[in-house]
Structures are given as structure tokens and as C-alpha cells.
Scaffold this motif. Structure first.
Motif, short mmCIF file in Angstrom:
data_model
loop_
_atom_site.label_atom_id
_atom_site.label_comp_id
_atom_site.label_asym_id
_atom_site.label_seq_id
_atom_site.Cartn_x
_atom_site.Cartn_y
_atom_site.Cartn_z
N LEU A 183 -9.70 -10.62 -5.84
CA LEU A 183 -9.60 -9.51 -6.00
C LEU A 183 -8.17 -8.62 -5.57
CD1 LEU A 183 -13.91 -8.43 -6.73
CD2 LEU A 183 -11.87 -8.73 -8.55
N LEU A 184 -8.59 -7.77 -5.99
CA LEU A 184 -6.97 -6.71 -5.45
C LEU A 184 -6.95 -5.19 -5.90
CD1 LEU A 184 -4.43 -6.57 -4.30
CD2 LEU A 184 -3.51 -5.93 -6.40
N LEU A 185 -7.69 -4.77 -4.17
CA LEU A 185 -7.99 -3.11 -4.65
C LEU A 185 -7.19 -3.14 -4.11
CD1 LEU A 185 -9.42 0.00 -4.74
CD2 LEU A 185 -10.24 -0.80 -1.97
N ARG A 186 -6.01 -1.98 -5.24
CA ARG A 186 -4.74 -0.49 -4.40
C ARG A 186 -5.28 0.48 -4.93
NH1 ARG A 186 1.06 -1.22 -7.32
NH2 ARG A 186 1.08 -2.87 -5.38
N LYS A 187 -5.14 1.22 -3.64
CA LYS A 187 -5.56 2.66 -3.74
C LYS A 187 -3.68 3.72 -3.30
CE LYS A 187 -10.06 2.03 -0.82
NZ LYS A 187 -10.07 2.62 0.66
N MET A 188 -3.98 4.69 -4.25
CA MET A 188 -3.05 5.23 -4.34
C MET A 188 -3.34 6.44 -3.21
SD MET A 188 -0.14 6.75 -6.91
CE MET A 188 -0.65 8.00 -7.44
N ASN A 189 -2.14 6.32 -1.85
CA ASN A 189 -2.65 8.10 -1.34
C ASN A 189 -2.32 8.91 -1.83
OD1 ASN A 189 -0.14 7.69 -0.37
ND2 ASN A 189 -0.46 6.71 1.48
N LEU A 190 -2.75 10.14 -1.46
CA LEU A 190 -1.44 11.52 -1.90
C LEU A 190 -0.57 11.81 -1.33
CD1 LEU A 190 -5.15 13.47 -0.21
CD2 LEU A 190 -4.87 12.97 -2.74
N ARG A 191 0.23 11.05 -0.90
CA ARG A 191 1.52 10.39 -0.98
C ARG A 191 2.25 9.77 -2.06
NH1 ARG A 191 0.58 10.02 4.15
NH2 ARG A 191 0.97 8.04 4.08
N GLY A 192 1.55 9.32 -2.79
CA GLY A 192 1.57 8.53 -3.84
C GLY A 192 2.36 7.00 -3.40
N GLU A 193 2.27 6.78 -2.34
CA GLU A 193 1.69 5.25 -1.71
C GLU A 193 0.75 4.24 -1.92
OE1 GLU A 193 4.39 6.93 1.74
OE2 GLU A 193 2.38 6.50 2.21
N TYR A 194 1.21 3.33 -2.50
CA TYR A 194 0.24 1.89 -2.51
C TYR A 194 -0.56 1.52 -0.87
CZ TYR A 194 1.74 2.64 -7.84
OH TYR A 194 1.66 2.74 -8.47
N GLU A 195 -2.01 1.38 -1.20
CA GLU A 195 -2.35 0.50 -0.42
C GLU A 195 -3.39 -0.42 -0.78
OE1 GLU A 195 -4.57 3.08 1.59
OE2 GLU A 195 -3.30 4.06 2.23
N ASP A 196 -3.00 -2.03 -0.61
CA ASP A 196 -3.51 -2.56 -1.19
C ASP A 196 -4.83 -3.58 -0.40
OD1 ASP A 196 -2.55 -2.88 -3.27
OD2 ASP A 196 -0.38 -4.02 -3.54
N THR A 197 -5.49 -3.99 -0.72
CA THR A 197 -6.27 -5.15 0.02
C THR A 197 -7.30 -5.76 -0.84
OG1 THR A 197 -8.55 -3.19 0.05
CG2 THR A 197 -7.16 -3.05 1.67
N TRP A 198 -7.66 -7.44 0.51
CA TRP A 198 -7.18 -8.27 -0.97
C TRP A 198 -9.25 -8.80 -0.16
CZ3 TRP A 198 -5.22 -10.70 -5.00
CH2 TRP A 198 -3.54 -10.22 -4.64
N HIS A 199 -9.75 -8.58 -1.21
CA HIS A 199 -11.20 -9.03 -1.55
C HIS A 199 -12.00 -10.49 -2.70
CE1 HIS A 199 -11.20 -5.16 -0.03
NE2 HIS A 199 -10.45 -4.97 -0.70
N ASP A 200 -13.20 -10.23 -2.57
CA ASP A 200 -13.80 -11.61 -3.07
C ASP A 200 -12.45 -12.75 -3.80
OD1 ASP A 200 -15.57 -9.81 -2.54
OD2 ASP A 200 -17.07 -10.84 -3.88
N TYR A 201 -12.87 -14.13 -4.18
CA TYR A 201 -12.74 -15.13 -5.06
C TYR A 201 -13.14 -14.68 -6.55
CZ TYR A 201 -9.01 -16.11 -1.84
OH TYR A 201 -7.77 -16.52 -0.50
N CYS A 202 -12.72 -15.08 -7.47
CA CYS A 202 -13.75 -15.14 -7.97
C CYS A 202 -12.74 -15.93 -9.82
CB CYS A 202 -13.91 -13.16 -8.93
SG CYS A 202 -12.05 -13.09 -9.28
N ARG A 203 -13.63 -16.25 -11.37
CA ARG A 203 -13.14 -16.23 -11.89
C ARG A 203 -13.26 -15.83 -14.27
NH1 ARG A 203 -12.62 -22.54 -13.14
NH2 ARG A 203 -12.69 -22.53 -10.40
N PHE A 204 -12.54 -15.36 -13.74
CA PHE A 204 -12.50 -14.10 -14.98
C PHE A 204 -12.11 -15.27 -16.38
CE2 PHE A 204 -13.87 -11.05 -11.79
CZ PHE A 204 -14.69 -9.85 -12.97
N VAL A 205 -12.69 -14.38 -17.24
CA VAL A 205 -11.54 -15.06 -19.40
C VAL A 205 -10.57 -14.50 -18.74
CG1 VAL A 205 -13.75 -15.26 -19.99
CG2 VAL A 205 -12.89 -13.11 -20.03
N PRO A 206 -9.67 -15.03 -19.45
CA PRO A 206 -7.90 -14.14 -19.27
C PRO A 206 -7.92 -13.51 -20.00
CG PRO A 206 -8.03 -16.24 -21.13
CD PRO A 206 -9.25 -16.35 -20.47
N LEU A 207 -7.05 -12.42 -19.35
CA LEU A 207 -6.45 -10.73 -20.39
C LEU A 207 -5.44 -11.83 -21.19
CD1 LEU A 207 -6.45 -7.58 -19.55
CD2 LEU A 207 -4.39 -8.22 -18.13
#
Ligand code: SAH
Length: 214
Positions: A183-207
Motif C-alpha cells: 500500500l502506497l499512501l501519497r499525500k498532496m500538501n497544500l503547496r502541491g508537493e507529494y509526500e509518499d509513505t509505504w504501508h502493508d503488503y497485500c494481494r489484490f486482483v489486477p487493475l
């Protein structure tokens, strides 16, 4: 099934709180949505187990913990707008709705989009379900406070970040190895910059690309 509320309570305690989800609004939403009504009648007894379940068309309703975790990562306030990619059964959309979000959800398989729309309507969840694979002709313009992708993404698609409002959050299971995502969490701050953090491993059906049926 008349005892579903106690099954829901137990699911929250044993599968979700036990794994560290602490947001009370998320826990309350997970207690309030009748998960057994998002699977086939034959699977109702299994609806609350710690697992994804088949929903037809080779797709699955996600594991309860994963739904809770992704919802927590989105960090929603009531009244915020959310775009989901991958409606499936409509369960995740219902949980977002129970959080007080205004939810739009895209599904590439027409029969799943239709049945999810009908089910959500019938249960009183006000979700806009669109038959779409997210391609430019069929996707909503945004902006959204949250974007949640509920299928395994081989790569980050630029438009997901592009529809985020300032301060918005994107949660996506991104492929990090063959058959596995994180899981990737990407936050866009109020200046329009991205802050990315990584979380749980997982297994989903494909996009997947392209709309099916209809
Ligand atoms: N959120 C769902 C589970 C999703 S399973 C639930 O709560 O039940 C993933 C879903 O994403 C499947 O229904 C699949 O058809 C759909 N999907 C896959 N690729 C897609 C795309 N490009 N656009 C929209 N939906 C997609």
C-alpha cells in the motif's frame, strides 16, 4: 441473519483492532455496514471471516482488515469527496459512505457496476457508481479529497494524483514483486508537493484496462 451485528463487532475486534487499526470512525463504519449483504446468498455465512471472497466475474470482495486499513490511511473527514477505482461488490464504497464521505466509484465490468449500484441503492448508501475503467473518456474530473484504488496497480497512473484536491490523499496497492503489492499512501500538501509513505503488503486482483460488458 439476525445476529450480524455481533458478528460485525467480533470481526472488528479480532481482525481489525487486533492488527492495529485505531481510528474510531473507521471501526464504527466497519461495524455498521452489513457485509453479508455484499456477497452471494450461498456465502453469507462466510461473509465475516478474515478473508476476501469471490463475487463473480473472477473478482473478490476485499478482506475486512484491508478495507479498514485503506480507509484509515485515507484519513477522511465527514463531507469529503472520494473516488474509488474498483467498485466490485460495493462494500468498500459503503464503508466510505458510512464515514460520511461523498463517494464516486468506477467499475470496468458492467454487470458488477449494475449489481453494486442496485445493492447500494437498496441499502440506502448514496454512491455514484460509473461503468468506467478510468480511461479519459469515462472518468470524472474531480477534484477529490481522497482517491482509493482497490485493484493491484502495476504502476502509478498520473491521473490519480492529478484529480487530488490540495491536501488530498491517494491510497493504492502498488506492485512491488510478482503477485504482490504494497500500500502506497501519497499525500498532496497544500503547496502541491507529494509526500509518499509505504504501508502493508497485500494481494489484490489486477487493475485491468478496457470496459467489459454493457
Ligand atoms: N472494492 C471492492 C473489491 C474490488 S475487487 C469491494 O469492496 O468489493 C477489484 C475490482 O476492480 C473488480 O471488480 C474489478 O473488475 C475492478 N477493476 C479492475 N480494473 C479496473 C479499472 N481499470 N477500472 C475500474 N475498475 C477496475
Amino acid at each position: 441473519m439476525t445476529q450480524w451485528r455481533s458478528l460485525a463487532e467480533r470481526m472488528v475486534r479480532e481482525q481489525i483492532v487486533a492488527r492495529g487499526v485505531r481510528s474510531e470512525s473507521v471501526l464504527e463504519a466497519m461495524r455498521s455496514v452489513p457485509r453479508h449483504l455484499f456477497v452471494d446468498e450461498a456465502l453469507r455465512e462466510s461473509a465475516w471471516i478474515d478473508s476476501p471472497l469471490p463475487i463473480g466475474e473472477d473478482q473478490t470482495i476485499s478482506q475486512p482488515y484491508m478495507v479498514a486499513r485503506m480507509t484509515e490511511l485515507l484519513g477522511l473527514a465527514r463531507g469529503e469527496t472520494v473516488l474509488e477505482i474498483g467498485t466490485g461488490s460495493g462494500y468498500q464504497a459503503a464503508v466510505l459512505c458510512a464515514m460520511g464521505a461523498k463517494v464516486t466509484s468506477l467499475e470496468r465490468i458492467a454487470s458488477l457496476a449494475d449489481s453494486a449500484r442496485e445493492r447500494l441503492d437498496g441499502l440506502g448508501f448514496d454512491v455514484r457508481v460509473i461503468w468506467s475503467d478510468g480511461s479519459p473518456e469515462s472518468r470524472p474530473a474531480g477534484p477529490f479529497d481522497g482517491v482509493i484504488v482497490t485493484a493491484a496497480a502495476p504502476e502509478l497512473e498520473e491521473w490519480w494524483s492529478g484529480v487530488l484536491a490540495p491536501g488530498g490523499r491517494l491510497v493504492v496497492p502498488l506492485s512491488v514483486m510478482p503477485g504482490g503489492q504494497r500500500l502506497l499512501l501519497r499525500k498532496m500538501n497544500l503547496r502541491g508537493e507529494y509526500e509518499d509513505t509505504w504501508h502493508d503488503y497485500c494481494r489484490f486482483v489486477p487493475l485491468l484496462k478496457g470496459r467489459k460488458g454493457g
